[in-house]
Design a protein around this motif. Structure first.
Motif, PDB file in Angstrom:
ATOM      1  N   GLY A 153       0.975  17.690 -36.898  1.00 37.53           N
ATOM      2  CA  GLY A 153       1.246  16.664 -37.898  1.00 37.53           C
ATOM      3  C   GLY A 153       2.163  17.171 -38.993  1.00 37.53           C
ATOM      4  N   ILE A 154       1.942  18.399 -39.432  1.00 39.02           N
ATOM      5  CA  ILE A 154       2.792  18.992 -40.468  1.00 39.02           C
ATOM      6  C   ILE A 154       4.224  19.133 -39.965  1.00 39.02           C
ATOM      7  CG2 ILE A 154       3.215  21.094 -41.822  1.00 39.02           C
ATOM      8  CD1 ILE A 154       0.880  19.370 -42.843  1.00 39.02           C
ATOM      9  N   LEU A 155       4.392  19.499 -38.706  1.00 40.45           N
ATOM     10  CA  LEU A 155       5.730  19.684 -38.147  1.00 40.45           C
ATOM     11  C   LEU A 155       6.519  18.375 -38.094  1.00 40.45           C
ATOM     12  CD1 LEU A 155       4.840  22.133 -35.241  1.00 40.45           C
ATOM     13  CD2 LEU A 155       6.265  22.652 -37.233  1.00 40.45           C
ATOM     14  N   LYS A 156       5.819  17.258 -38.106  1.00 38.57           N
ATOM     15  CA  LYS A 156       6.484  15.960 -38.067  1.00 38.57           C
ATOM     16  C   LYS A 156       6.634  15.347 -39.455  1.00 38.57           C
ATOM     17  CE  LYS A 156       4.433  15.006 -33.538  1.00 38.57           C
ATOM     18  NZ  LYS A 156       3.432  14.186 -32.810  1.00 38.57           N
ATOM     19  N   LEU A 157       6.051  16.001 -40.456  1.00 40.44           N
ATOM     20  CA  LEU A 157       6.005  15.421 -41.795  1.00 40.44           C
ATOM     21  C   LEU A 157       7.390  15.394 -42.424  1.00 40.44           C
ATOM     22  CD1 LEU A 157       3.865  14.328 -43.778  1.00 40.44           C
ATOM     23  CD2 LEU A 157       3.727  16.623 -44.752  1.00 40.44           C
ATOM     24  N   THR A 158       7.796  14.224 -42.883  1.00 42.69           N
ATOM     25  CA  THR A 158       9.068  14.067 -43.581  1.00 42.69           C
ATOM     26  C   THR A 158       8.784  13.711 -45.038  1.00 42.69           C
ATOM     27  OG1 THR A 158       9.229  11.733 -42.960  1.00 42.69           O
ATOM     28  CG2 THR A 158      10.266  13.339 -41.491  1.00 42.69           C
ATOM     29  N   GLY A 159       9.820  13.797 -45.842  1.00 40.02           N
ATOM     30  CA  GLY A 159       9.639  13.486 -47.255  1.00 40.02           C
ATOM     31  C   GLY A 159      10.804  13.992 -48.056  1.00 40.02           C
ATOM     32  N   PRO A 160      10.542  14.486 -49.288  1.00 39.80           N
ATOM     33  CA  PRO A 160      11.620  14.990 -50.143  1.00 39.80           C
ATOM     34  C   PRO A 160      12.340  16.159 -49.478  1.00 39.80           C
ATOM     35  CG  PRO A 160       9.564  14.752 -51.375  1.00 39.80           C
ATOM     36  CD  PRO A 160       9.228  14.576 -49.932  1.00 39.80           C
TER      37      PRO A 160
END
Length: 293
Positions: A153-160
């Motif tokens: 999940g972290i590897l797919k996390l997008t954001g700033p």
């Protein structure tokens, strides 16, 4: 660009300016890389004043390796920066930083005073709103995501800019570093860093107890926060000034609303949030050169 291993992770850096110049370290804010608009032009302007300027990708920024240790991200970055300065044989240095880079710079001066000769900080984050905003940007979504989806999940996390997926895209080895760390340790670190961001009555800036500022005995220049800057409150700059003996507080060399206007220009594709820093170069160079031997 050159890299060097510090604390078990590779750190990218660049030195700009004359080899015999007095060494300055420039640390930007957020999780922005040294290639982020505004950082290099500012460093080059300082170098044009005869200085040797170190810019670097902090851990969890740009192409440097992901690292997760210490009681806060700024404690970690200060530790890594100290290692970088020592391995490059550069200290003591003039430490300079804005926003998150100001926090990292203050931590460097507190934890490793022997490596700092002077300090310049601006756009300091503090107070309830800006500190809780940092928690939201940097750790709260991470905690939710790792609990639900693990490291995948972290590897797919997008954001700033500087999200974990961005860091893996910039340096593929970061995927394995995250997998080696594991979901349990990742979450443990995020909770620890979350605690640092929680506003406390004895901490003018996140994660740093007020009494620790008294140990700073280097010439220190603090740029006051803008009048309506809710991310870098004016009040916090006054508090830090009061806590550091002999520090100097100056009005910003840029307009009072520079932070708000620079965000608007960035969003419109017409500028960057660090562009106003260029207006401070003459003031900063004057301070650096004061009482120079």
């Amino acid at each position: 660009m050159p890299e060097i291993e510090i604390h078990g992770g590779m750190v990218a850096f660049e030195l700009i300016g004359p080899e015999d110049g007095e060494v300055c370290v420039v640390t930007p804010g957020g999780r922005f890389a040294m290639t982020y608009p505004g950082v290099r032009p500012f460093a080059e302007a300082i170098a044009a004043g005869g200085k040797r300027v170190l810019i670097w990708d902090r851990p969890n920024c740009g192409v440097s390796d992901i690292q997760l240790f210490e009681q806060s991200e700024s404690h970690m970055r200060a530790t890594v920066l100290a290692g970088l300065i020592r391995q490059l044989g550069l200290g003591p240095v003039i430490a300079m930083g804005g926003s998150g880079g100001a926090r990292d710079t203050l931590m460097l001066s507190i934890l490793f005073p022997e490596l700092v000769s002077k300090m310049i900080v601006w756009s300091i984050v503090g107070g309830a709103f800006s500190s809780m905003s940092l928690a939201n940007v940097y750790v709260m979504n991470e905690i939710r995501t790792v609990r639900r989806g693990g490291i995948d999940g972290i590897l797919k996390l997008t954001g700033p800019a500087g999200s974990w997926s961005d860091l893996v895209a910039a340096s593929p080895r970061n995927e394995q570093r995250l997998r080696d760390l594991g979901a349990e340790e990742f979450e443990r670190v995020m909770w620890r860093w979350f605690e640092a961001y929680m506003p406390k009555p004895n901490e003018a800036i996140p994660g740093v107890q007020d009494h620790k500022f008294a140990s700073i005995d280097k010439p220190t220049l603090i740029v006051r926060g803008g009048a309506n800057d809710i991310d870098h409150p004016r009040r916090t700059s006054f508090e830090v000034h009061a806590l550091i003996p002999g520090s100097r507080l100056i009005d910003p060399p840029w307009p009072e609303d520079a932070w708000e206007r620079s965000q608007e220009l960035r969003d419109a594709g017409k500028g960057g949030i660090f562009d106003p820093w260029m207006l401070a170069v003459p003031t900063f160079l004057d301070f650096i050169d004061e009482n120079a031997s």
